[in-house]
Every structure is written in C-alpha cells, then in structure tokens.
Design a protein around this motif. Structure first.
Motif, PDB file in Angstrom:
ATOM      1  N   THR A  84      -1.360   4.182   8.161  1.00 54.77           N
ATOM      2  CA  THR A  84      -1.021   4.173   6.737  1.00 54.77           C
ATOM      3  C   THR A  84       0.450   3.901   6.488  1.00 54.77           C
ATOM      4  OG1 THR A  84      -0.414   6.513   6.599  1.00 54.77           O
ATOM      5  CG2 THR A  84      -2.747   5.993   6.316  1.00 54.77           C
ATOM      6  N   ARG A  85       0.713   3.485   5.257  1.00 51.33           N
ATOM      7  CA  ARG A  85       2.064   3.475   4.699  1.00 51.33           C
ATOM      8  C   ARG A  85       1.963   4.172   3.353  1.00 51.33           C
ATOM      9  NH1 ARG A  85       5.389  -0.718   6.234  1.00 51.33           N
ATOM     10  NH2 ARG A  85       7.017   0.322   5.082  1.00 51.33           N
ATOM     11  N   ARG A  86       2.992   4.949   3.022  1.00 49.03           N
ATOM     12  CA  ARG A  86       3.075   5.517   1.689  1.00 49.03           C
ATOM     13  C   ARG A  86       4.540   5.626   1.321  1.00 49.03           C
ATOM     14  NH1 ARG A  86       3.934  11.265   1.578  1.00 49.03           N
ATOM     15  NH2 ARG A  86       4.185  12.048   3.702  1.00 49.03           N
ATOM     16  N   SER A  87       4.825   5.797   0.024  1.00 47.77           N
ATOM     17  CA  SER A  87       6.209   5.890  -0.429  1.00 47.77           C
ATOM     18  C   SER A  87       6.302   6.840  -1.606  1.00 47.77           C
ATOM     19  CB  SER A  87       6.729   4.507  -0.835  1.00 47.77           C
ATOM     20  OG  SER A  87       6.080   4.068  -2.014  1.00 47.77           O
ATOM     21  N   GLU A  88       7.489   7.382  -1.774  1.00 47.49           N
ATOM     22  CA  GLU A  88       7.737   8.279  -2.905  1.00 47.49           C
ATOM     23  C   GLU A  88       7.593   7.511  -4.220  1.00 47.49           C
ATOM     24  OE1 GLU A  88      10.936  11.514  -2.291  1.00 47.49           O
ATOM     25  OE2 GLU A  88      11.784  10.141  -3.775  1.00 47.49           O
ATOM     26  N   ARG A  89       8.006   6.230  -4.181  1.00 50.54           N
ATOM     27  CA  ARG A  89       7.995   5.405  -5.387  1.00 50.54           C
ATOM     28  C   ARG A  89       6.566   5.103  -5.865  1.00 50.54           C
ATOM     29  NH1 ARG A  89       8.705   0.018  -6.735  1.00 50.54           N
ATOM     30  NH2 ARG A  89       8.270  -0.649  -4.623  1.00 50.54           N
ATOM     31  N   MET A  90       5.611   4.961  -4.906  1.00 58.85           N
ATOM     32  CA  MET A  90       4.209   4.668  -5.227  1.00 58.85           C
ATOM     33  C   MET A  90       3.360   5.840  -4.750  1.00 58.85           C
ATOM     34  SD  MET A  90       3.759   1.621  -6.643  1.00 58.85           S
ATOM     35  CE  MET A  90       2.172   0.955  -6.133  1.00 58.85           C
ATOM     36  N   ALA A  91       3.691   7.048  -5.224  1.00 59.31           N
ATOM     37  CA  ALA A  91       3.101   8.279  -4.677  1.00 59.31           C
ATOM     38  C   ALA A  91       1.600   8.403  -4.948  1.00 59.31           C
ATOM     39  CB  ALA A  91       3.831   9.488  -5.224  1.00 59.31           C
ATOM     40  N   HIS A  92       1.075   7.646  -5.922  1.00 58.11           N
ATOM     41  CA  HIS A  92      -0.352   7.755  -6.245  1.00 58.11           C
ATOM     42  C   HIS A  92      -1.228   6.941  -5.297  1.00 58.11           C
ATOM     43  CE1 HIS A  92       1.381   4.351  -8.327  1.00 58.11           C
ATOM     44  NE2 HIS A  92       0.193   3.814  -8.428  1.00 58.11           N
ATOM     45  N   CYS A  93      -0.622   6.160  -4.394  1.00 58.98           N
ATOM     46  CA  CYS A  93      -1.402   5.350  -3.454  1.00 58.98           C
ATOM     47  C   CYS A  93      -1.034   5.663  -2.007  1.00 58.98           C
ATOM     48  CB  CYS A  93      -1.139   3.859  -3.667  1.00 58.98           C
ATOM     49  SG  CYS A  93      -1.987   3.168  -5.081  1.00 58.98           S
ATOM     50  N   VAL A  94      -2.030   5.536  -1.138  1.00 64.03           N
ATOM     51  CA  VAL A  94      -1.799   5.475   0.306  1.00 64.03           C
ATOM     52  C   VAL A  94      -2.309   4.107   0.731  1.00 64.03           C
ATOM     53  CG1 VAL A  94      -2.476   6.384   2.558  1.00 64.03           C
ATOM     54  CG2 VAL A  94      -2.070   7.949   0.661  1.00 64.03           C
ATOM     55  N   TYR A  95      -1.498   3.341   1.443  1.00 62.15           N
ATOM     56  CA  TYR A  95      -1.911   2.010   1.872  1.00 62.15           C
ATOM     57  C   TYR A  95      -2.361   2.074   3.321  1.00 62.15           C
ATOM     58  CZ  TYR A  95       0.177   0.208  -2.374  1.00 62.15           C
ATOM     59  OH  TYR A  95       0.461  -0.045  -3.682  1.00 62.15           O
ATOM     60  N   VAL A  96      -3.569   1.578   3.590  1.00 64.36           N
ATOM     61  CA  VAL A  96      -4.046   1.534   4.974  1.00 64.36           C
ATOM     62  C   VAL A  96      -3.986   0.091   5.474  1.00 64.36           C
ATOM     63  CG1 VAL A  96      -5.496   3.583   4.800  1.00 64.36           C
ATOM     64  CG2 VAL A  96      -6.485   1.353   4.251  1.00 64.36           C
ATOM     65  N   HIS A  97      -3.780  -0.053   6.778  1.00 74.64           N
ATOM     66  CA  HIS A  97      -3.711  -1.383   7.382  1.00 74.64           C
ATOM     67  C   HIS A  97      -5.118  -1.985   7.429  1.00 74.64           C
ATOM     68  CE1 HIS A  97       0.510  -1.203   8.769  1.00 74.64           C
ATOM     69  NE2 HIS A  97       0.291   0.097   8.772  1.00 74.64           N
ATOM     70  N   ALA A  98      -5.244  -3.222   6.962  1.00 73.24           N
ATOM     71  CA  ALA A  98      -6.564  -3.857   6.841  1.00 73.24           C
ATOM     72  C   ALA A  98      -7.306  -3.887   8.175  1.00 73.24           C
ATOM     73  CB  ALA A  98      -6.418  -5.274   6.301  1.00 73.24           C
ATOM     74  N   SER A  99      -6.580  -4.052   9.266  1.00 73.42           N
ATOM     75  CA  SER A  99      -7.235  -4.144  10.573  1.00 73.42           C
ATOM     76  C   SER A  99      -7.810  -2.812  11.036  1.00 73.42           C
ATOM     77  CB  SER A  99      -6.253  -4.684  11.617  1.00 73.42           C
ATOM     78  OG  SER A  99      -5.048  -3.955  11.558  1.00 73.42           O
ATOM     79  N   SER A 100      -7.438  -1.694  10.357  1.00 69.71           N
ATOM     80  CA  SER A 100      -7.989  -0.382  10.734  1.00 69.71           C
ATOM     81  C   SER A 100      -9.282  -0.065   9.984  1.00 69.71           C
ATOM     82  CB  SER A 100      -6.951   0.721  10.458  1.00 69.71           C
ATOM     83  OG  SER A 100      -6.776   0.929   9.070  1.00 69.71           O
ATOM     84  N   LEU A 101      -9.678  -0.919   9.032  1.00 71.58           N
ATOM     85  CA  LEU A 101     -10.903  -0.671   8.273  1.00 71.58           C
ATOM     86  C   LEU A 101     -12.138  -0.786   9.177  1.00 71.58           C
ATOM     87  CD1 LEU A 101      -9.097  -0.888   5.775  1.00 71.58           C
ATOM     88  CD2 LEU A 101     -10.677  -2.555   4.811  1.00 71.58           C
ATOM     89  N   ASP A 102     -13.167  -0.002   8.884  1.00 72.38           N
ATOM     90  CA  ASP A 102     -14.433  -0.181   9.595  1.00 72.38           C
ATOM     91  C   ASP A 102     -15.025  -1.551   9.281  1.00 72.38           C
ATOM     92  OD1 ASP A 102     -14.330   2.331  10.768  1.00 72.38           O
ATOM     93  OD2 ASP A 102     -15.431   3.293   9.142  1.00 72.38           O
ATOM     94  N   GLU A 103     -14.757  -2.037   8.059  1.00 78.23           N
ATOM     95  CA  GLU A 103     -15.220  -3.363   7.651  1.00 78.23           C
ATOM     96  C   GLU A 103     -13.999  -4.177   7.205  1.00 78.23           C
ATOM     97  OE1 GLU A 103     -19.018  -3.125   5.172  1.00 78.23           O
ATOM     98  OE2 GLU A 103     -18.168  -1.114   4.989  1.00 78.23           O
ATOM     99  N   PRO A 104     -13.265  -4.746   8.162  1.00 78.55           N
ATOM    100  CA  PRO A 104     -12.021  -5.463   7.824  1.00 78.55           C
ATOM    101  C   PRO A 104     -12.245  -6.629   6.863  1.00 78.55           C
ATOM    102  CG  PRO A 104     -12.179  -5.082  10.185  1.00 78.55           C
ATOM    103  CD  PRO A 104     -13.513  -4.725   9.605  1.00 78.55           C
ATOM    104  N   GLY A 105     -13.461  -7.129   6.803  1.00 79.07           N
ATOM    105  CA  GLY A 105     -13.769  -8.233   5.896  1.00 79.07           C
ATOM    106  C   GLY A 105     -13.659  -7.864   4.424  1.00 79.07           C
ATOM    107  N   ARG A 106     -13.531  -6.565   4.137  1.00 78.45           N
ATOM    108  CA  ARG A 106     -13.387  -6.153   2.739  1.00 78.45           C
ATOM    109  C   ARG A 106     -11.968  -6.367   2.214  1.00 78.45           C
ATOM    110  NH1 ARG A 106     -16.431  -0.451   2.148  1.00 78.45           N
ATOM    111  NH2 ARG A 106     -16.003  -0.819  -0.054  1.00 78.45           N
ATOM    112  N   TYR A 107     -11.065  -6.732   3.113  1.00 80.61           N
ATOM    113  CA  TYR A 107      -9.683  -7.009   2.699  1.00 80.61           C
ATOM    114  C   TYR A 107      -9.601  -8.384   2.057  1.00 80.61           C
ATOM    115  CZ  TYR A 107      -4.701  -8.126   3.365  1.00 80.61           C
ATOM    116  OH  TYR A 107      -3.404  -8.496   3.191  1.00 80.61           O
TER     117      TYR A 107
END
Ligand SMILES: [Zn+2]
Ligand SMILES: [Zn+2]
Length: 127
Positions: A84-107
């Motif tokens: 993941t990546r997250r930031s204080e500036r965008m505190a309402h979101c956690v960003y996950v790396h697309a390649s870590s998805l169980d279904e990467p094709g959803r990116y």
C-alpha cells in the motif's frame, strides 16, 4: 455499487481487502514510486481507508511527500512485496499496488502522474 477488492503479497502471509473508492486509478512515475516498486512507475488502485483491512504481518515505512507532509509505504516483511501507499493529504484513501490484486485485470488506469519524472526506458503512454 460498492466493489470489494482483495489481494496480498507474493508469499501469502499478508492479505488485504477493502472497497474501491470513487477516484481515479493511476500510474505514477515519481522517483519515490520508482524506488518503491523497483520499476519505472507505480500502478495504484484507490480503496476507501475506513473499509481497508489487512490480515497478517505488514511493515510500514514513513517518508516525506512532495507536499512536505508524511506519506507511507507498506510491504510484507517476509517477502518484501509492496502492498500500500497512503498519505496524510489523502487520508480517506489507501492505495494498493495493482499487481497485488487477486484479479489484477480489474486495474483500469485513467490518470498519469509525474510523467515528467519518467525514465527514458519507461515512457508514459500519452492520454
Ligand atoms: Zn509476503
Ligand atoms: Zn509516485
């Protein structure tokens, strides 16, 4: 409709899930993303922070973002896969790396960030 996203690391020790946030998926060519992914850019999927759950071990590294405020990168302490990546500036979101998805094709990225920082061997597609 709320879409649930799940994924995890290479070794399977760290697993996560959360609800997809209604903001663009993006690729980012900034120097931080290059160093954290080991590639030319990151491919990020936004999840709603309050729905985000992780099972298993996870280490998190704090940095200072371009805005001068803290940002964090998390990864599996066993296999090192970025999660993941997250930031204080965008505190309402956690960003996950697309390649870590169980279904990467959803990116389905719709934005490119920091294209000016791209390496000559990883040229951004024009939008
Ligand atoms: Zn792992
Ligand atoms: Zn970046």
């Amino acid at each position: 409709m709320a879409e649930t996203i799940s994924g995890g690391c290479k070794c399977g020790a760290a697993r996560y899930r959360g609800t997809l946030a209604d903001v663009p998926m993006f690729r980012c060519y900034c120097r931080d993303c290059q160093q954290l992914t080991g590639g030319g850019h990151s491919e990020m999927v936004p999840l709603i922070a309050e729905t985000f759950q992780v099972d298993g071990p996870r280490a998190e590294y704090q940095m200072t973002g371009g805005s001068g405020r803290p940002t964090w990168s998390s990864f599996c302490p066993t296999c090192g896969s970025p999660l993941t990546r997250r930031s204080e500036r965008m505190a309402h979101c956690v960003y996950v790396h697309a390649s870590s998805l169980d279904e990467p094709g959803r990116y389905t990225p719709s934005r490119t960030l920091h294209a000016d920082a791209a390496q000559p061997w990883d040229t951004p597609f024009s939008e």
